[in-house]
Design a protein around this motif. Structure first.
Motif, mmCIF file in Angstrom:
data_model
loop_
_atom_site.group_PDB
_atom_site.id
_atom_site.type_symbol
_atom_site.label_atom_id
_atom_site.label_comp_id
_atom_site.label_asym_id
_atom_site.label_seq_id
_atom_site.Cartn_x
_atom_site.Cartn_y
_atom_site.Cartn_z
ATOM 1 N N GLY A 1 -11.842 83.707 -56.145
ATOM 2 C CA GLY A 1 -12.772 84.698 -55.673
ATOM 3 C C GLY A 1 -13.307 85.884 -56.508
ATOM 4 O O GLY A 1 -14.264 86.203 -56.526
ATOM 5 N N LEU A 2 -12.332 86.114 -57.408
ATOM 6 C CA LEU A 2 -12.453 87.189 -58.379
ATOM 7 C C LEU A 2 -13.848 86.461 -59.479
ATOM 8 O O LEU A 2 -14.492 87.408 -59.939
ATOM 9 C CB LEU A 2 -11.297 87.385 -59.300
ATOM 10 N N GLY A 3 -13.496 85.445 -59.869
ATOM 11 C CA GLY A 3 -14.415 84.870 -60.726
ATOM 12 C C GLY A 3 -15.825 84.674 -60.119
ATOM 13 O O GLY A 3 -16.894 85.105 -60.924
ATOM 14 N N THR B 1 -13.056 84.969 -68.881
ATOM 15 C CA THR B 1 -12.196 83.984 -68.589
ATOM 16 C C THR B 1 -11.171 84.421 -67.465
ATOM 17 O O THR B 1 -10.494 85.164 -67.716
ATOM 18 C CB THR B 1 -11.519 83.399 -69.567
ATOM 19 N N ILE B 2 -11.111 83.697 -66.167
ATOM 20 C CA ILE B 2 -10.026 84.050 -65.015
ATOM 21 C C ILE B 2 -9.155 82.805 -65.294
ATOM 22 O O ILE B 2 -9.638 81.855 -64.982
ATOM 23 C CB ILE B 2 -10.804 84.357 -63.919
ATOM 24 N N THR B 3 -8.073 83.001 -65.568
ATOM 25 C CA THR B 3 -7.143 82.298 -65.423
ATOM 26 C C THR B 3 -6.081 82.511 -64.489
ATOM 27 O O THR B 3 -5.561 83.508 -64.246
ATOM 28 C CB THR B 3 -6.713 81.367 -66.592
ATOM 29 N N GLU B 4 -4.952 81.616 -64.452
ATOM 30 C CA GLU B 4 -3.775 81.696 -63.484
ATOM 31 C C GLU B 4 -2.582 80.893 -63.810
ATOM 32 O O GLU B 4 -2.525 79.908 -64.605
ATOM 33 C CB GLU B 4 -3.975 81.307 -61.853
ATOM 34 N N ALA B 5 -1.592 81.568 -63.480
ATOM 35 C CA ALA B 5 -0.206 80.807 -63.996
ATOM 36 C C ALA B 5 0.557 80.639 -62.774
ATOM 37 O O ALA B 5 0.670 81.252 -61.651
ATOM 38 C CB ALA B 5 0.606 81.575 -65.054
ATOM 39 N N GLY B 6 1.445 79.433 -62.531
ATOM 40 C CA GLY B 6 1.791 79.133 -61.403
ATOM 41 C C GLY B 6 3.102 79.897 -60.870
ATOM 42 O O GLY B 6 3.794 80.565 -61.554
#
Length: 557
Positions: free
Chosen positions: A79-81, A297-302
């Motif tokens: 959603g942020l992206g 760049t929007i990324t995530e970590a588990g």
């Protein structure tokens, strides 16, 4: 509607051919390899030709410790992206690939939810482009080559009692945790004990996500320690001389996968190491590709920030060569009330006292991320049961820490529901980011583990089992002790006891075993009862899934 119904409805109406998505980020037809109409891999040569701009921004999305109440980290990331693109900020999202284990088990997929999803969600959550199958095949090819070497004379004098390389399967199967192989006589191999990891917990998965090229991939695979010989000396893949064959099986899996969100934001979905076992981040190649091809760049970590974000910042960042410019911490009113002692069945009832009590979990995560010198914004992933008073209370609690908490409704409204969050994140990028790692890799193994336990988990000390002490001395003798630490720990608590919610203190973390993942470039510390091969729940998600005569899938979230 369910997530799959929303995805199916929107895919039929609006999904774009993948060539059009590639063109949005400057990739031509010759730069991609299509897997059907809506998926593609990006050729490594197309990425190598592009420089890495110094001013492009990296935003890391993480969360509080997961609970049965749900946090929605991937949903907020997507959603942020989408919101940033609505604000005309050229943005690419970089996510991990789902594992069939959680998909068929209990956790679910990794494609977001509601109107903040990546598509085609069915393909991504199932076989996608075959990366998981390639990793499983490569892992088990290496296992077969090890056993064949022993069967055919054992030139390297491998001690079958000290083989550390396990087979792999990308599904939760507790029956394979500990097995005996080679039974049936001389022609069936040499009998020995063995076991299976879930594919996403294998060292090959971690290596794939940290490799920067085919050459780097092969060099890392060569370093894998598969066990020890009769003199208790390490034996590597290079000793077996099969690094080329294993790398060959992963040549296509190494290429990042390109898909899109429901709002057509370009998204790389590549690599899927578990954050409670491995380092929990998508591939360096995918993140680098996004940084090269977009301004944001929007990324995530588990899992929670104590696992995925810590490993992103202490393991991935030094190898990526770029630290996040901002961090987004996802929390929900429901999950914080659960941390404050409210039963799952009662979470829809307003409870300011429990929310305030459970805030200690989010507070510790905020302070942990600020230790790295990075600006933090809290995203409140809004549920329909949240009351105005609860949201206002949570925002006030964050304000006391000089942190903005933005009410976010991306599940219901897609990117439009994340505009306020996007503006807050953009504002946070104006703050100075003075990244500093948590520890020095030159410190001792015990000091590094203790630093993580005390500064991130809030614990008191570390206890090593006799086995772990013995292994640690072996690592020191072999010169492996200057590598970063990858903690394998329950995701549900800061401690190694999943029942200790909130922000426990005065506890000790028990390290039962160390694993040298030299190819990945870190040492794994197995804590408590964490498992590298999960089991299915009493009522797995697979019970709700079906497919009709026309191939339409139902029940996939």
């Amino acid at each position: 509607m369910s997530d799959i119904e929303i995805a199916q409805q929107n895919e039929q109406q609006e999904i774009k051919p993948i060539q059009a998505i590639a063109e949005q980020i400057g990739l031509g037809q010759h730069d991609i390899e299509q897997y059907g109409e809506y998926k593609a891999k990006v050729k490594l040569a197309a990425l190598d030709q592009r420089p890495l701009p110094a001013d492009h921004k990296l935003i890391l999305v993480t969360s509080i410790n997961p609970t049965p109440a749900g946090e929605g980290k991937s949903t907020v990331t997507i959603g942020l992206g989408d919101a940033l693109n609505q604000l005309h900020k050229q943005t690419i999202i970089a996510l991990r690939e789902p594992s069939l284990g959680p998909v068929m088990g209990i956790k679910g997929g990794a494609t977001g939810g509601g109107y903040a999803q990546v598509v085609p969600m069915e393909d991504i959550n199932l076989h996608f482009t075959g990366d998981m199958h390639a990793l499983t095949s490569a892992n088990n090819t290496l296992a077969a080559l090890i056993d064949n070497h022993i069967q055919q004379g054992n030139e390297l004098e491998i001690d079958q009692r000290r083989i550390t390389w396990k087979r792999a399967l990308d599904i939760n199967d507790r029956a394979l945790r500990h097995v005996v192989i080679g039974l049936g006589g001389p022609f069936q191999g040499v009998p020995r004990e063995d076991g299976f990891n879930i594919t996403v917990a294998s060292e090959l998965m971690a290596i794939l996500c940290l490799a920067t090229s085919i050459t780097d991939l092969k060099q890392r695979i060569a370093k894998i320690v598969i066990g020890y010989n009769y003199k208790k000396e390490p034996v590597t893949v290079a000793d077996l001389k099969v690094q080329g064959a294993i790398t060959m099986l992963l040549k296509d899996a190494l290429k990042p996968n390109l898909v899109q969100t429901l709002e057509h934001t370009p998204t790389f979905v590549h690599g899927g190491p578990f954050a409670n076992i491995a380092h929990g981040c998508n591939s360096i190649l995918a993140t680098t590709a996004a940084l090269k091809l977009a301004d944001y760049t929007i990324t995530e970590a588990g899992f929670g920030a104590d696992l995925g974000a810590e490993k992103f910042l202490d393991i991935k960042v030094p190898q990526l060569g770029k630290h996040p410019d901002a961090i987004v911490l996802v929390a929900t009113v429901r999950a914080l009330k659960y941390n404050g002692g409210v039963a799952l069945a009662d979470l829809q009832t307003e409870n300011i006292a429990a929310l305030t009590a459970g805030f200690v979990n989010l507070k510790r995560h905020i302070k942990n991320m600020q230790q790295y010198g990075l600006p933090v914004t809290v995203a409140i992933n809004h549920f329909v049961s949240d009351t105005a008073a609860e949201v206002a209370t949570l925002q006030a609690l964050c304000a006391e820490l000089n942190v903005k908490a933005i009410d976010t409704e991306v599940w219901a409204n897609g990117g439009a529901g994340g505009i306020d969050l996007a503006n807050a994140v953009l504002a946070s990028l104006d703050q100075s980011a003075t990244y500093q790692p948590l520890y020095d890799n030159q410190a001792s193994i015990v000091d590094k583990v203790t630093t993580i336990v005390q500064k991130i988990y809030g614990g008191q000390a570390v206890e090593l089992s006799t086995k772990a002490q013995r292994q640690m001395q072996t690592f020191i003798d072999n010169g492996w002790d200057k590598l970063p630490i990858c903690m394998a720990k329950t995701q549900y608590s800061f401690s190694d006891d999943p029942k200790k919610l909130g922000a426990p203190t005065d506890f000790k973390i028990t390290i039962r075993e160390f694993v040298p993942d030299l190819g990945a470039g870190f040492l794994v510390a197995l804590t408590g009862n964490v498992l590298t091969m999960p089991g299915l729940p009493k009522k797995p998600a697979a019970l709700n899934m079906d497919i009709d005569a026309d191939g339409k899938i139902t029940g996939l979230f």
